[in-house]
Structures are given as C-alpha cells and as structure tokens.
Design an enzyme around this catalytic site. Sequence first.
Site, PDB file in Angstrom:
ATOM      1  N   SER A  28       0.847  -1.191   0.000  1.00 35.83           N
ATOM      2  CA  SER A  28       0.000   0.000   0.000  1.00 35.83           C
ATOM      3  C   SER A  28       0.884   1.242   0.000  1.00 35.83           C
ATOM      4  CB  SER A  28      -0.938  -0.037   1.216  1.00 35.83           C
ATOM      5  OG  SER A  28      -1.935   0.950   1.090  1.00 35.83           O
ATOM      6  N   ASN A  29       0.338   2.378   0.385  1.00 29.24           N
ATOM      7  CA  ASN A  29       1.116   3.624   0.421  1.00 29.24           C
ATOM      8  C   ASN A  29       0.563   4.541   1.503  1.00 29.24           C
ATOM      9  OD1 ASN A  29      -0.997   5.433  -0.801  1.00 29.24           O
ATOM     10  ND2 ASN A  29      -0.782   3.938  -2.445  1.00 29.24           N
TER      11      ASN A  29
END
Length: 216
Positions: A28-29
């Site tokens: 993810s980020n």
Amino acid sequence: MSEPLAGRHVLVTAGPTREPIDPVRFISNHSSGKQGYAIAAACAALGARVTLVAGPTALTDPDGVVTVHVETARDMLDAVETALPADVFIAVAAVADWRPAQPSDRKLKLDKASFSSLPLVENPDILKTISRRDTDRPGLVIGFAAETHDVEALARAKRERKGCDWIVANDVSGDVMGGAENAVLLVTAETSEAWERAPKGVVAEKLANRIASALA
Ligand code: CTP
Ligand code: CA
C-alpha cells in the site's frame, strides 16, 4: 446557499489501495484520503450527488455523500464503473501501481525461500480506463499527479498519457502526503494555474467551484 452543481453526479476516488500478499500482509502507500474526502464533501456542498469510492482510510464518511469502500485497485475500478454515468470523474486515489501476482491463501513463512522474491503484475489504470471509455465517458475527467520536480512538464505529459481533461498537480517535495495542506498547479489543455499552498479543504472548495464554472 447557491448550488451550482445541483443535478450533477460527481464520482471521486480517494485514499490508497491495498494489494494482498497473504492474509495478513499487503502492499500500500501513505495516502490519507484527506484531499479526496474533502473534494467529495465540497462538491456535495455545491449541490452535487456525489459517489466516493474509497480505499482504506481512518476518515469518517462525509455527510451527504454515498461512500463505497474498497480495498484493491481492481475493486476500485469495478466500483467506479458501476457508479457510472457521471458528469465529472475525479481520480484522487493513490492507486498501487502493482499487485502481487499470486496472493497466498496461507500466511507466508518469512524463513522460507519462497518469500525472498515477490512477483508483481501491473494494476489497471483507473484514470486512463475512464478517460478513454467509448461510452459513458464523464464530460470532465480530472486526474491528480504527485511530483517532486519539473511539476508542470510532468503534469502536462501525464495529462496526455492518461487522456484526462485536467491534472491537479501536487508538489510533494514537502509534507503534502498525509499532511493538512496542499500546493497545487491546475493544468488544463490551454492553461496552467498555480494555487497558493492552502489547507486541503480550501483546495477542495476551489476545485469544486472551478468544476461548477466549467460545467456552467
Ligand atoms: N491512477 C489511477 N489508477 C492507477 C494509477 C493511477 O487511477 N492504477 C490515477 C491517480 O488517481 C491519479 C493519477 O492516476 O489521478 C496519477 O497517478 P500517479 O501515480 O501520479 O501517476 P502514474 O501514471 O502512476 O505515474 P508515476 O507514479 O510514475 O508518477
Ligand atoms: Ca503511480
């Protein structure tokens, strides 16, 4: 109060996506979703019917907005296509560009050689897919671009590549991602406009008003 977006359907993506590696791990980020949520709320405040397709965030669903929660990029694309037709599409989400090719059903054991490399495959580009649709393409398609340098040139190139109408370029050389403020360059086919660094809510209101004038 004036409602210049009354009768319009605005579709917004926000937040990160989450791409499973195994039942307990993902790629993810750091996207907080704040800018996309603020834009959804600002468009609703101008009278639009708003659908917000959101990846996992810590935020509360905005009032007066239909929020659809998703995890992966593929789920996000499905939810966006399901929500069409729309007058405006605003892709604010920080979509993971890649996902693990074969997520494991069982928790991977880190001592195994099997975890020393992780084959990835490319995710669909939601903005490009919607921009290039033959049917039901929203009349105004807006993408975001996070850049640390050559902001205008890269935003212009991204606008062409994605096929969208506007790019809202963020200068992320500071603390923008997850931060409370945003410095924006709005790039259209003809012009580019630098907006002063401002709280994300103010940027959202400015963009909603700009959209209302463009549709008027
Ligand atoms: N976007 C999308 N689907 C993807 C990747 C990006 O819809 N799979 C959208 C984002 O919501 C944003 C825009 O595309 O509106 C730009 O995303 P960005 O990650 O900056 O662009 P990329 O084309 O992925 O290029 P790069 O990461 O190399 O800058
Ligand atoms: Ca990207």
